[in-house]
Structures are given as C-alpha cells and as structure tokens.
Design an enzyme around this catalytic site. Sequence first.
Site, PDB file in Angstrom:
ATOM      1  N   THR A   1       3.154  -7.851  -3.342  1.00  0.00           N
ATOM      2  CA  THR A   1       2.801  -7.577  -1.956  1.00  0.00           C
ATOM      3  C   THR A   1       1.491  -8.306  -1.654  1.00  0.00           C
ATOM      4  O   THR A   1       0.732  -8.561  -2.573  1.00  0.00           O
ATOM      5  CB  THR A   1       2.608  -6.063  -1.822  1.00  0.00           C
ATOM      6  OG1 THR A   1       3.868  -5.465  -1.751  1.00  0.00           O
ATOM      7  CG2 THR A   1       1.808  -5.681  -0.617  1.00  0.00           C
TER       8      THR A   1
ATOM      9  N   GLY B   1       0.340  -1.330  -4.448  1.00  0.00           N
ATOM     10  CA  GLY B   1       0.828  -0.472  -5.529  1.00  0.00           C
ATOM     11  C   GLY B   1       2.025   0.299  -5.038  1.00  0.00           C
ATOM     12  O   GLY B   1       2.618  -0.046  -4.016  1.00  0.00           O
TER      13      GLY B   1
END
Length: 294
Positions: free
Chosen positions: A179, A230
């Site tokens: 990401t 995360g």
Amino acid sequence: MTAIVVHGGAGAGEQLSDGCQRAAEAASARLRAGDDGLAAAIAAVLVLEDDERFNAGTGAALGLDGETIEMDAAVMDSRGTLGAVAILRSVKNPILVARDVARTPHCLLAGEGALRFARAMGHAPYDVISDKARREHAEMLAQLSSEEPAMAGVDNDAFARYWNYACSPAFRGRRGRDTVGAVVRDADGHFAVAGSTGGSAPSLLGRVGDTPLIGSGFYAGPHGAVAVTGIGEYIIRHTLASKVYHWIAAGMDLDEALRRGIALVPPDADTGLIAVSKTQSGWCANAATPIAQA
Ligand code: ASP
C-alpha cells in the site's frame, strides 16, 4: 523547511525503496514549483499507483475470487481538504478521485456511487490486473489452504465461512502489502497526507480498511500529518493516525509517538507509520517497509 516522507507498504520489503525515492522526488519537484503540500503528496502517490509493484492503482491486489479489485484512497490537509473513496473499482488513479471527492459536499464516497462519481468527473474505465496481483492471488489461495494464517490472528477458515463472492471459494479453509502513502510539510508550514491501497488481502467482498477512514489510516492538522500502513482491522481499532497525531500535537517527540503507535498493534501484524510535524519527520515500522524521505 519542507519535508516529505513516503512509504510503500508495511512488510513490502526494502527492495521497493527505489519506487518510494522516485515518488518523493516527484513530490519535491511539485514543492519546488511552488505547489502546496497536498499537490506534492498526491504527486508522490500517483507515482506509486502507476508502479505495478505496489498494491495501489495499477498494481492493486486481487480479491479472493481472482477477478475483483476494490481500492481505497484518501487525501487530507491542514487547510480543511478532506476526501476519500472506498471499494472503488475500475479507475487508474483512486487518489485523484479522492481529491475530487474533497470538492463535493461529502468526505467519503463508496462502491457504486464512488464509481459513478469517478466517471462523472472524467476518470476513464481502467481494468488492468497486474501479473504480480495474479501471482500473489495464487500464492494467497495456497496459503489459505495451508495451516499458516493468511491474516495475522485470524483462522483461514473464517474466509470460507463468511464467503460473499459470487463464485465458490477456491481454497479449503497472505495479506496484501505495498500500500502507498505520503506525508508533506510545505514551504508555508501546511501539512498534507495522501494514501492509496488495493486493500489488505485476504478479505471478503466489500471490505473497507483503514486507508479511507479519517483518523485511522491518515490524519493531517495544524501540527502535522500521519499515514499508516498495515492490516486495517488492527489500525482502525486504535484510530491510529489520530492517536499519533494528537501525541505529536501535545508535544511528544515524533519518533517516540511513532514508536508508541507501532506498539499498539500486535507484533505479528506488519505495520508502518510515517509522519511530519513542524520540526521533525520520520517513520517507524515493525517489518521491512520501503520508505523514502526528502
Ligand atoms: N492498510 C491497508 C488496508 O488495510 C493495507 C496496507 O496498508 O497494507 O487496507
């Protein structure tokens, strides 16, 4: 003094740092041209959305059905800009749609409405599935069929038990990485954050992570900007970006605030934080995470 910090996803591995470096340079070029922090943060994220090694934009992770891509993205700055999209399909650059949402009366558009809005704003259909996403999808199905948890702290069986895709599950019973996000302090002392993701795999259809949720995956205000990467389910529970921002705003040393933030999530859930404040910038991660600073 300006500052830029870019991440490429908790646990993605430092071999992707060159991508973050190019993203930080793109942001830096915008600041040098006199653009504000938001334009710079978006420029960084655009570079990473177009680099198929990262789990955002062109490289976004595949859903468990091997067909669906659902993306989340958000922008925020210390001048009141706030826009996000969730479970958005079929666009090249979700970060630009998030920026467009910030101009509407709303903060967050999701699903079908987000897609229709994107088209109305001129974002063309884009349905690329990267080779990397296909490879990782196959690896994830194999992991879901094994004894090793594909998502830290969760039984592999849970994904079959609550399955909601149109097809049947292709496993018996890995998570998305890479990401992207950027935080910027510009020459006028304003702060901005931008983030984009293909989501944390494995996930059920319609799952929304922390990335488009204000205070969870991102926060910017007069004291700084914070971005998180995360497993969203752990990040959301702590409204992690907001917590770290408020510690910094209260005067805590930035590195200490980042360390405390990371300590809130389970150590086996790869997590990373980046932040800028009036006087500091930095990052902290419990896994190998590509980072660049400028
Ligand atoms: N936080 C993202 C999500 O949960 C994924 C990531 O940062 O790797 O959707």
